[in-house]
Design a protein around this motif. Structure first.
Motif, PDB file in Angstrom:
ATOM      1  N   LEU A  65       0.790  -1.223   0.000  1.00  0.00           N
ATOM      2  CA  LEU A  65       0.000   0.000   0.000  1.00  0.00           C
ATOM      3  C   LEU A  65       0.835   1.292   0.000  1.00  0.00           C
ATOM      4  O   LEU A  65       0.550   2.191  -0.793  1.00  0.00           O
ATOM      5  N   PRO A  66       1.877   1.435   0.854  1.00  0.00           N
ATOM      6  CA  PRO A  66       2.632   2.702   0.855  1.00  0.00           C
ATOM      7  C   PRO A  66       3.262   3.027  -0.501  1.00  0.00           C
ATOM      8  O   PRO A  66       3.372   4.202  -0.863  1.00  0.00           O
ATOM      9  N   TYR A  67       3.647   1.990  -1.227  1.00  0.00           N
ATOM     10  CA  TYR A  67       4.256   2.228  -2.544  1.00  0.00           C
ATOM     11  C   TYR A  67       3.206   2.711  -3.553  1.00  0.00           C
ATOM     12  O   TYR A  67       3.478   3.575  -4.394  1.00  0.00           O
ATOM     13  N   ALA A  68       2.004   2.145  -3.451  1.00  0.00           N
ATOM     14  CA  ALA A  68       0.920   2.604  -4.316  1.00  0.00           C
ATOM     15  C   ALA A  68       0.582   4.059  -4.005  1.00  0.00           C
ATOM     16  O   ALA A  68       0.374   4.874  -4.914  1.00  0.00           O
ATOM     17  N   GLN A  69       0.525   4.379  -2.717  1.00  0.00           N
ATOM     18  CA  GLN A  69       0.234   5.759  -2.317  1.00  0.00           C
ATOM     19  C   GLN A  69       1.326   6.723  -2.800  1.00  0.00           C
ATOM     20  O   GLN A  69       1.028   7.849  -3.221  1.00  0.00           O
ATOM     21  N   ALA A  70       2.577   6.272  -2.739  1.00  0.00           N
ATOM     22  CA  ALA A  70       3.687   7.118  -3.182  1.00  0.00           C
ATOM     23  C   ALA A  70       3.604   7.386  -4.681  1.00  0.00           C
ATOM     24  O   ALA A  70       3.877   8.506  -5.145  1.00  0.00           O
ATOM     25  N   VAL A  71       3.242   6.365  -5.457  1.00  0.00           N
ATOM     26  CA  VAL A  71       3.112   6.543  -6.907  1.00  0.00           C
ATOM     27  C   VAL A  71       2.008   7.556  -7.214  1.00  0.00           C
ATOM     28  O   VAL A  71       2.176   8.452  -8.053  1.00  0.00           O
ATOM     29  N   ILE A  72       0.888   7.438  -6.523  1.00  0.00           N
ATOM     30  CA  ILE A  72      -0.224   8.355  -6.760  1.00  0.00           C
ATOM     31  C   ILE A  72       0.151   9.775  -6.352  1.00  0.00           C
ATOM     32  O   ILE A  72      -0.152  10.751  -7.063  1.00  0.00           O
ATOM     33  N   ALA A  73       0.849   9.924  -5.215  1.00  0.00           N
ATOM     34  CA  ALA A  73       1.268  11.252  -4.768  1.00  0.00           C
ATOM     35  C   ALA A  73       2.228  11.881  -5.764  1.00  0.00           C
ATOM     36  O   ALA A  73       2.138  13.077  -6.081  1.00  0.00           O
ATOM     37  N   ALA A  74       3.177  11.073  -6.277  1.00  0.00           N
ATOM     38  CA  ALA A  74       4.142  11.592  -7.245  1.00  0.00           C
ATOM     39  C   ALA A  74       3.440  11.992  -8.545  1.00  0.00           C
ATOM     40  O   ALA A  74       3.776  13.021  -9.157  1.00  0.00           O
ATOM     41  N   THR A  75       2.472  11.208  -8.960  1.00  0.00           N
ATOM     42  CA  THR A  75       1.729  11.524 -10.184  1.00  0.00           C
ATOM     43  C   THR A  75       0.926  12.810 -10.016  1.00  0.00           C
ATOM     44  O   THR A  75       0.891  13.653 -10.923  1.00  0.00           O
ATOM     45  N   THR A  76       0.294  12.954  -8.852  1.00  0.00           N
ATOM     46  CA  THR A  76      -0.467  14.178  -8.582  1.00  0.00           C
ATOM     47  C   THR A  76       0.444  15.399  -8.599  1.00  0.00           C
ATOM     48  O   THR A  76       0.104  16.442  -9.170  1.00  0.00           O
ATOM     49  N   ALA A  77       1.632  15.267  -7.971  1.00  0.00           N
ATOM     50  CA  ALA A  77       2.577  16.383  -7.958  1.00  0.00           C
ATOM     51  C   ALA A  77       3.042  16.723  -9.358  1.00  0.00           C
ATOM     52  O   ALA A  77       3.167  17.902  -9.724  1.00  0.00           O
ATOM     53  N   ALA A  78       3.305  15.692 -10.170  1.00  0.00           N
ATOM     54  CA  ALA A  78       3.742  15.924 -11.550  1.00  0.00           C
ATOM     55  C   ALA A  78       2.656  16.638 -12.352  1.00  0.00           C
ATOM     56  O   ALA A  78       2.945  17.545 -13.149  1.00  0.00           O
ATOM     57  N   ARG A  79       1.412  16.253 -12.146  1.00  0.00           N
ATOM     58  CA  ARG A  79       0.313  16.907 -12.850  1.00  0.00           C
ATOM     59  C   ARG A  79       0.192  18.369 -12.430  1.00  0.00           C
ATOM     60  O   ARG A  79      -0.060  19.243 -13.261  1.00  0.00           O
ATOM     61  N   ASP A  80       0.370  18.625 -11.133  1.00  0.00           N
ATOM     62  CA  ASP A  80       0.291  20.003 -10.647  1.00  0.00           C
ATOM     63  C   ASP A  80       1.381  20.872 -11.272  1.00  0.00           C
ATOM     64  O   ASP A  80       1.144  22.022 -11.655  1.00  0.00           O
ATOM     65  N   VAL A  81       2.599  20.300 -11.345  1.00  0.00           N
ATOM     66  CA  VAL A  81       3.700  21.037 -11.955  1.00  0.00           C
ATOM     67  C   VAL A  81       3.408  21.309 -13.426  1.00  0.00           C
ATOM     68  O   VAL A  81       3.641  22.418 -13.929  1.00  0.00           O
TER      69      VAL A  81
END
Length: 306
Positions: A65-81
């Protein structure tokens, strides 16, 4: 493994069940279940323990689960940028400039930024041919160009005529007069900017000299204005032409700057890509307003072509 599978997994954990996760994701529950089963097959282990009434993560699922959450967080940050960069890019106005615009350019840019304070302006100095090429390649949005020449496929807003003055050795007999007749320069070589950098300007100068009854004798190569003035012109080897606005900012005792007879004026235009973006439209409006405000001291008001 797909991003949406990880998003479904996290949604199930957050909502405490498949049905509530489907409601949050606005999809049917069967689609959520199908994607989780596909994820489990790809991972090679079961993520959820379905033997209980309430869905629980298996030990492997807890570890994953933490790795899945990290991938989603990184993707969200990339989209924001990406969104931020896109917004900034839409507010950037890339403008090609010309020598001697001086206060004209400052006034037009002040008008633009007063009307659109969100605009970021990038100025690019280049010769006319390079600016036209950059416009067609999409590297510039608009450019101030003197006697722009071939503007096929571009919009042209004619603004004002810029006066040229002759720079000649202060010791030359013609320098004793307040206005220099071009014909008096016939025997002295001319150091003029290459025609391939500003073909329209070169043609207007050639025609003015021809009308005065002579063709220019080629002088030293035109490297840069400062070196040309301090060297060949100051020592009496040649003459050149430059914009009157530029001449007023050059202090020198060995060179005379004089208007010519006949006068040589060069049309200044704002050339832009088509169709015009909102930022280019704002620039054109500001340039038109400024040119109209000073039209009384020029030959003609601004005029659009294309």
């Amino acid at each position: 493994m797909e991003l949406r599978q990880l998003e479904y997994l996290v949604a199930i954990v957050d909502e405490g069940g498949f049905a509530r996760a489907a409601d949050r994701l606005h999809i049917v529950q069967s689609a959520v279940s199908q994607q989780i089963r596909r994820l489990e097959r790809e991972l090679g282990f079961t993520v959820f323990d379905r033997s209980h009434r309430q869905v629980r993560l298996t030990p492997a699922g807890e570890a994953f689960l933490p790795y899945a959450q990290a991938v989603i967080a990184a993707t969200t940050a990339a989209r924001d940028v990406a969104t931020t960069l896109l917004a900034e890019g839409h507010n950037v106005l890339r403008i090609g400039t010309s020598e001697g615009l001086g206060e004209h350019l400052e006034a037009i840019l002040a008008l633009v930024t007063d009307r659109r304070p969100d605009i970021r302006i990038d100025l690019v100095a280049a010769h006319s041919a390079a600016k036209l090429a950059a416009l067609r390649a999409g590297d510039l949005d608009a450019a101030f160009i003197r006697a722009p020449g071939d503007t096929a496929g571009l919009s042209v807003l004619e603004l004002w005529d810029a006066e040229l003055v002759v720079a000649l050795p202060a010791t030359h007999p013609a320098a004793a007069h307040p206005v220099v007749e071009l014909a008096d320069l016939a025997d002295l070589p001319a150091a003029l900017a290459p025609a391939d950098t500003a073909a329209g300007v070169a043609e207007l100068i050639r025609k003015a000299c021809a009308d005065a009854g002579f063709g220019t004798k080629p002088g030293p190569p035109f490297t840069n204005l400062q070196d040309l003035l301090a060297g060949p012109i100051a020592t009496g080897r040649c003459w050149t032409l430059l914009y009157a606005d530029v001449a007023t900012r050059i202090p020198t005792r060995r060179i005379a700057f004089r208007p010519t007879d006949p006068a040589i004026t060069i049309p200044t235009a704002l050339v832009a890509r088509v169709p015009a973006t909102p930022l280019v439209a704002a620039l054109r409006s500001a340039a038109r307003a400024y040119a109209a405000s000073v039209a009384g001291s020029h030959d003609r008001p601004p005029r659009s072509i294309g």
